[in-house]
Design a protein around this motif. Structure first.
Motif, mmCIF file in Angstrom:
data_model
loop_
_atom_site.group_PDB
_atom_site.id
_atom_site.type_symbol
_atom_site.label_atom_id
_atom_site.label_comp_id
_atom_site.label_asym_id
_atom_site.label_seq_id
_atom_site.Cartn_x
_atom_site.Cartn_y
_atom_site.Cartn_z
ATOM 1 N N GLU A 57 -16.643 -19.448 54.585
ATOM 2 C CA GLU A 57 -17.660 -19.883 53.673
ATOM 3 C C GLU A 57 -18.735 -20.325 54.747
ATOM 4 N N GLU A 58 -20.071 -20.146 54.293
ATOM 5 C CA GLU A 58 -21.075 -20.149 55.187
ATOM 6 C C GLU A 58 -21.775 -21.583 54.817
ATOM 7 N N LEU A 59 -22.229 -22.363 55.976
ATOM 8 C CA LEU A 59 -22.701 -23.656 55.432
ATOM 9 C C LEU A 59 -24.508 -23.372 55.569
ATOM 10 N N LYS A 60 -24.950 -23.662 54.388
ATOM 11 C CA LYS A 60 -26.445 -23.612 54.161
ATOM 12 C C LYS A 60 -27.193 -24.732 54.481
ATOM 13 N N GLY A 61 -28.434 -24.622 54.867
ATOM 14 C CA GLY A 61 -29.265 -25.733 55.072
ATOM 15 C C GLY A 61 -29.029 -27.004 54.190
ATOM 16 N N ASP A 62 -28.968 -26.926 52.626
ATOM 17 C CA ASP A 62 -29.017 -28.057 51.993
ATOM 18 C C ASP A 62 -27.512 -28.197 51.360
ATOM 19 N N ASP A 63 -26.596 -27.654 52.046
ATOM 20 C CA ASP A 63 -25.072 -27.888 51.530
ATOM 21 C C ASP A 63 -24.574 -29.309 52.204
ATOM 22 N N LEU A 64 -23.851 -30.132 51.516
ATOM 23 C CA LEU A 64 -23.351 -31.277 52.255
ATOM 24 C C LEU A 64 -22.064 -30.836 53.104
ATOM 25 N N ILE A 65 -22.093 -31.199 54.135
ATOM 26 C CA ILE A 65 -21.056 -30.833 55.513
ATOM 27 C C ILE A 65 -20.075 -31.847 55.279
ATOM 28 N N LYS A 66 -18.852 -31.521 55.019
ATOM 29 C CA LYS A 66 -17.868 -32.337 54.830
ATOM 30 C C LYS A 66 -16.754 -32.554 55.842
ATOM 31 N N ILE A 67 -16.836 -33.574 56.629
ATOM 32 C CA ILE A 67 -15.910 -33.970 57.687
ATOM 33 C C ILE A 67 -15.043 -34.954 57.475
ATOM 34 N N VAL A 68 -13.605 -34.496 57.771
ATOM 35 C CA VAL A 68 -12.569 -35.353 57.552
ATOM 36 C C VAL A 68 -11.898 -35.901 58.763
ATOM 37 N N TYR A 69 -11.418 -37.160 58.942
ATOM 38 C CA TYR A 69 -10.517 -37.730 60.015
ATOM 39 C C TYR A 69 -9.405 -38.450 59.344
ATOM 40 N N VAL A 70 -8.238 -37.915 59.518
ATOM 41 C CA VAL A 70 -7.313 -38.568 59.009
ATOM 42 C C VAL A 70 -6.449 -39.355 59.904
ATOM 43 N N ALA A 71 -6.314 -40.681 59.972
ATOM 44 C CA ALA A 71 -5.638 -41.657 60.788
ATOM 45 C C ALA A 71 -5.846 -43.014 60.425
ATOM 46 N N HIS A 72 -4.758 -43.871 60.740
ATOM 47 C CA HIS A 72 -4.646 -45.418 60.252
ATOM 48 C C HIS A 72 -6.044 -45.892 60.893
ATOM 49 N N ILE A 73 -6.483 -46.859 60.476
ATOM 50 C CA ILE A 73 -7.714 -47.623 60.927
ATOM 51 C C ILE A 73 -7.274 -48.573 61.852
ATOM 52 N N GLU A 74 -7.612 -48.136 63.212
ATOM 53 C CA GLU A 74 -7.071 -48.946 64.368
ATOM 54 C C GLU A 74 -7.616 -48.677 65.645
ATOM 55 N N LYS A 75 -7.875 -49.405 66.446
ATOM 56 C CA LYS A 75 -8.664 -49.104 67.786
ATOM 57 C C LYS A 75 -8.221 -47.849 68.406
ATOM 58 N N ARG A 76 -6.929 -47.748 68.637
ATOM 59 C CA ARG A 76 -6.601 -46.572 69.277
ATOM 60 C C ARG A 76 -7.022 -45.246 68.718
ATOM 61 N N LYS A 77 -7.132 -45.178 67.312
ATOM 62 C CA LYS A 77 -7.645 -44.080 66.652
ATOM 63 C C LYS A 77 -9.112 -43.702 66.822
ATOM 64 N N SER A 78 -9.760 -44.579 67.261
ATOM 65 C CA SER A 78 -11.438 -44.725 67.915
ATOM 66 C C SER A 78 -12.251 -44.018 66.674
ATOM 67 N N GLN A 79 -12.167 -44.568 65.262
ATOM 68 C CA GLN A 79 -13.036 -44.341 64.498
ATOM 69 C C GLN A 79 -14.335 -44.612 64.641
ATOM 70 N N HIS A 80 -14.626 -45.517 65.712
ATOM 71 C CA HIS A 80 -15.940 -46.018 65.900
ATOM 72 C C HIS A 80 -16.757 -44.726 66.746
ATOM 73 N N VAL A 81 -15.907 -43.893 67.477
ATOM 74 C CA VAL A 81 -16.420 -42.892 67.967
ATOM 75 C C VAL A 81 -16.806 -41.895 67.091
ATOM 76 N N ALA A 82 -16.187 -41.531 66.080
ATOM 77 C CA ALA A 82 -16.444 -40.549 64.888
ATOM 78 C C ALA A 82 -17.830 -41.112 64.112
ATOM 79 N N ILE A 83 -17.874 -42.341 63.878
ATOM 80 C CA ILE A 83 -19.094 -43.144 63.149
ATOM 81 C C ILE A 83 -20.213 -42.866 64.009
#
Length: 377
Positions: free
Chosen positions: A177-203
């Motif tokens: 699948e090719e990502l086009k300029g107007d496509d919604l780019i879907k990124i996923v991170y699967v993990a419990h919400i806690e500090k060691r999972k570092s969701q703040h880095v992803a955000i």
């Protein structure tokens, strides 16, 4: 020779990997992973016994000991797999009656990244493993190295796995699948919400993508239950303050099938945790053919070879994460190559056949060592 395994507080995927014509699994857990009909149809391979295995140390061991002595006193058991060191006291008391026959062998392993991080807990765990088990199953090479340095000699590295349906699947159509300029780019991170999972880095990386790389049409789904309420509150406040409410979605805890479907439909999977053993979330993403960017930490490096089966970044480096996400968005060929290699690698490294073979070899080698030890005595 048929191997009879008693498995304490198991993972369903490991049961599926081990249960076969030559291995019979009896597993003890609070709940069953299989419907009654499934158990009846596989009665020669799988048996379930209920026990109240709660977090309370005393209650868990008393409940386990009662089950072992009342329901398994006449069973022939070759190996006991203990998926938590805290259950060893009950296992040791149960094994007393097997002393003369030198069976069953006790193999310990731990999926918790905290088992050997706390100094006091680590000392106790190492003592119990060294004195009261016959071997340790390390899920990662780093875990094996640590145990070796601390006097544990009989170690086998046997990786985590996932369901046979994922490992046996063919190439995913989204490779191409090719990502086009107007496509919604879907990124996923699967993990419990806690500090060691570092969701703040992803955000923070999403914020940088929007500001520095001008990528506006991006959505990051953070999938997982909340283990740290204060941390989640801090993340939400930061998202609102920086105008990221349309780009970040907390899904909460979802059932496994729903999680896999979301991962399968994503363009990129990220993993920013700072402490792991061998994360199943990465194994599943690779099996689904998703290009993945993850932190270069113990366990993760067993699965990801940089720019081959995935992309490695430094822990807590949101700028590098944003850069690598952008590179994957712009480079269709790189996404495709990483996806295919990741898919091929995990299907071999975490295959059910490989796990069965490794465990069987570990049993045979350990049993022979013990026989030689007794013969010398």
């Amino acid at each position: 020779m048929k191997l009879n395994i008693l498995y304490i507080r198991p993972l369903r995927e490991i049961i599926e990997a081990l249960a076969c014509d030559s291995i019979r699994i009896t597993y003890i857990n609070k709940t069953s992973y299989f419907e009654q009909k499934e158990l009846e149809n596989n009665i020669e391979k799988i048996k379930y016994i209920r026990a109240n295995l709660e977090n309370n140390f005393l209650i868990s061991n008393l409940s386990l000991l009662w089950v072992l002595c009342s329901k398994l006193k006449n069973e022939k058991i070759d190996v006991i797999l203990v998926n938590a060191i805290r259950y060893l006291p009950a296992i040791l008391l149960y094994k007393i009656k097997f002393y003369r026959s030198r069976r069953p062998l006790i193999f310990v392993f731990s999926h918790s990244p905290f088992t050997f991080k706390n100094k006091f807990k680590s000392k106790i765990s190492l003592f119990l493993i060294r004195k009261h088990s016959d071997g340790f199953i390390a899920l990662s090479k780093a875990q094996a190295r640590y145990l070796k340095l601390n006097g544990i000699d009989n170690i086998y590295v046997i990786p985590n796995t996932t369901s046979i349906s994922l490992l046996s699947g063919g190439e995913n159509e989204l490779y191409y699948e090719e990502l086009k300029g107007d496509d919604l780019i879907k990124i996923v991170y699967v993990a419990h919400i806690e500090k060691r999972k570092s969701q703040h880095v992803a955000i923070e990386a999403i914020k940088i993508l929007k500001k520095e790389y001008k990528v506006k049409n991006v959505c990051l789904k953070l999938i997982g239950g909340v283990l740290d309420i204060k941390y989640k509150k801090h993340l939400v406040e930061y998202i609102m303050k920086n105008g990221l409410t349309e780009n970040i979605v907390f899904t909460g805890k979802l059932n496994h099938e729903t999680v896999l479907n979301i991962v399968k439909e994503s363009d990129i999977v990220i993993f920013t945790s700072t402490l792991e053993v061998l994360p199943r979330a990465i194994i599943e993403a690779m099996a689904l053919g998703r290009p993945i960017i993850a932190t270069e930490i113990d366990g993760v490096v067993d699965l990801i070879k940089n720019y081959e089966t995935g992309i490695l970044i430094h822990p807590n480096d949101c700028f590098q994460l944003a850069k690598e996400i952008y590179n994957l968005i712009m480079d269709k060929k790189l996404r495709r190559e990483i996806s295919i290699k990741a898919n091929e690698y995990v299907k071999e490294y975490c295959s059910h056949e490989k796990i069965r073979s490794l465990l069987y070899k570990f049993y045979i080698e350990t049993y022979r060592k013990k026989e030689n030890t007794y013969d010398h005595k």
